[in-house]
Write a protein that holds these residues in place. Structure first.
Motif, PDB file in Angstrom:
ATOM      1  N   VAL A 176      45.507  38.202  27.992  1.00  0.00           N
ATOM      2  CA  VAL A 176      46.859  37.489  27.882  1.00  0.00           C
ATOM      3  C   VAL A 176      47.070  36.338  27.492  1.00  0.00           C
ATOM      4  O   VAL A 176      48.020  36.003  26.878  1.00  0.00           O
ATOM      5  CB  VAL A 176      47.485  37.678  29.536  1.00  0.00           C
TER       6      VAL A 176
ATOM      7  N   LEU B 220      47.470  39.853  39.345  1.00  0.00           N
ATOM      8  CA  LEU B 220      46.920  40.685  38.622  1.00  0.00           C
ATOM      9  C   LEU B 220      47.204  40.523  36.911  1.00  0.00           C
ATOM     10  O   LEU B 220      48.203  40.177  36.542  1.00  0.00           O
ATOM     11  CB  LEU B 220      47.401  42.094  38.847  1.00  0.00           C
ATOM     12  N   PHE B 221      46.183  40.874  36.080  1.00  0.00           N
ATOM     13  CA  PHE B 221      46.140  40.466  34.599  1.00  0.00           C
ATOM     14  C   PHE B 221      45.979  41.697  33.917  1.00  0.00           C
ATOM     15  O   PHE B 221      45.188  42.394  34.077  1.00  0.00           O
ATOM     16  CB  PHE B 221      45.531  39.378  34.131  1.00  0.00           C
ATOM     17  N   GLU B 222      47.008  42.198  33.137  1.00  0.00           N
ATOM     18  CA  GLU B 222      46.721  43.296  32.270  1.00  0.00           C
ATOM     19  C   GLU B 222      47.029  43.191  30.802  1.00  0.00           C
ATOM     20  O   GLU B 222      47.916  42.333  30.479  1.00  0.00           O
ATOM     21  CB  GLU B 222      47.927  44.454  32.708  1.00  0.00           C
ATOM     22  N   PRO B 223      46.051  43.357  29.999  1.00  0.00           N
ATOM     23  CA  PRO B 223      44.613  43.769  30.346  1.00  0.00           C
ATOM     24  C   PRO B 223      43.739  42.730  31.195  1.00  0.00           C
ATOM     25  O   PRO B 223      43.211  43.365  32.057  1.00  0.00           O
ATOM     26  CB  PRO B 223      43.942  44.198  28.837  1.00  0.00           C
TER      27      PRO B 223
END
Lengths: 298, 136
Positions: free
Chosen positions: A225, A217-220
């Motif tokens: 990132v 998962l990447f945040e944002p």
């Protein structure tokens, strides 16, 4: 044969030299310890950062960020990291040899360190910038260099940016290394040839396999990132390479100065022996003269 | 039940141990991580990191950076991570002042990167001060 006074003078001067090299050896040894610790401490971060990046690049395409895009052109900019001071054995010579063997003469250069800046200038290379770096290396000093190089790359002035520096292996071994900084080579990240802080070539491969099996998962978002991570990566790599060079410099100087001190001591021993022989010979001949004179008087 | 937490800065490995949970200052708000969290990569903004170990909560002031979460492991990469007793108040205040002055002299429309960096420095120092001045 040299006379007594000459030898005495000679011994004195060698003793002075030995004293200086010994002092330099001690200073270098103290700095070496610090620089080595710094270099080794940075490797953990380098390793972790690289792991994150290897994972990331499996999840985003190569085009996600201009810093990753390979270009066709051949205009090359090379950052050469050398030392400010000499008396560190063949360190700078070896780095320069690496430059000559691996970089085309038409490339432009950026330097850190006075020694190779002069050499590069003398051999007619085109220098476009020079940076000064304090000792010990503060992390903040890598930023202007990273910023400058990234800017040159993004503005399209150069197609490839490499760094030549002395990688610290251990106190006795420093390995001149060339490393491609930009574009960040996603294939090269797991490559055994790529610079990884140490010669732990298998490491990248294992990460790659592990990365492929994970869903991240990447945040944002992956692009955000990546946008933050890549400049940091460049920045940190430069820092790490500066620190490695510094560790190499102090190690090489320590070893060179130790050799010089040992040689001076050996030399003093030899000279002292010769001096004593001469002195004895002089005394003998003097005694001889006296006895001859006495015999003549009788 | 355990979670391996590793905090690494360019200067050293700050922390490496098992903890019960971790709260991170993510760019999109605070992230609470427990064991078996989904794999995650997140940016971190300057702020506070909290973790619990043996019923005790420890707080660190973080600079900006990244966190990678994989199953039983949390890796935090940051430019600084300081506990309350390691923070130098005067130094943090001086850093804020310097950054604010530099911010005034930078052209905001041209050098966005420099501005972002200076703002990050201010945020980092503020986070340190906030942690330091909190009554224990």
């Amino acid at each position: 044969m040299a006379n007594l006074r000459d030898i005495r003078r000679r011994i004195k001067s060698v003793k002075n030299t030995a004293q200086i090299t010994r002092a330099m050896q001690l200073v270098a040894a103290a700095k070496m310890k610090k620089a080595q610790d710094q270099a080794i401490a940075g490797r953990d971060y380098a390793k972790q950062l690289k792991e994150v990046l290897v994972n990331l690049k499996e999840n985003v395409g190569e085009d996600a960020n201009p810093l990753l895009v390979k270009r066709e052109g051949t205009r090359e900019l090379v950052l050469v990291i050398s030392t400010d001071k000499g008396l560190c054995g063949a360190l700078n010579t070896n780095v320069f040899k690496k430059v000559r063997a691996n970089v085309s003469p038409t490339a432009d250069f950026v330097t850190v360190g006075r020694k190779l800046r002069t050499t590069l200038g003398k051999t007619g290379r085109n220098l476009i910038a020079d940076f000064d770096v304090k000792d010990p290396v503060p992390f903040a000093e890598a930023r202007p260099i990273a910023k400058f190089l990234t800017k040159q790359f993004l503005e399209g002035r150069y197609d490839k940016i490499s760094v030549v520096f002395a990688n610290f292996v251990n106190t006795l071994t420093q390995e001149p290394t060339i490393h491609q900084l930009l574009p960040i080579d996603p294939g090269g990240l797991g490559d055994e040839q790529a610079y990884e802080g140490v010669g732990k070539g298998d490491h990248g491969k294992a990460d790659k396999a592990a990365a492929l099996s994970k869903d991240y998962l990447f945040e944002p978002s992956p692009a955000d990132v990546l946008g933050d991570l890549l400049p940091l990566y460049v920045n940190f790599q430069i820092y790490q390479m500066l620190v490695e060079s510094r560790a190499s410099e102090h190690s090489a100087r320590m070893v060179a100065m130790k050799a010089a001190t040992d040689n001076a001591k050996k030399f003093i021993k030899e000279l002292t022996l010769e001096y004593n022989k001469l002195r004895q010979a002089a005394i003998t001949s003097e005694l001889l003269e006296i006895t001859t004179a006495m015999k003549a008087m009788e | 039940m355990s979670l391996q937490l590793e905090i690494v800065t360019p200067e050293k490995k700050v922390f490496s141990d098992t903890v019960e949970n971790v709260y991170l200052p993510g760019t999109d708000g605070e992230l609470g991580i427990l064991e078996a969290h989904a794999s995650l990569v997140s940016g971190l903004k300057p702020g506070e990191l909290r973790y619990q170990k043996g019923g005790q909560t420890v707080t660190l002031a973080l600079g900006s950076g990244f966190a990678e979460v994989t199953g039983h492991k949390v890796v935090v990469l940051t430019d600084s991570a300081l506990g309350s007793d390691e923070i130098d108040e005067a130094k943090a205040e001086a850093a804020i002042q310097r950054a604010e002055e530099a911010l005034k002299s930078v052209d905001h429309s041209v050098d966005a990167e420099e501005v972002a960096h200076l703002q990050a420095v201010i945020a980092k120092s503020l986070a340190q001060l906030k942690l330091k001045r909190r009554p224990h």
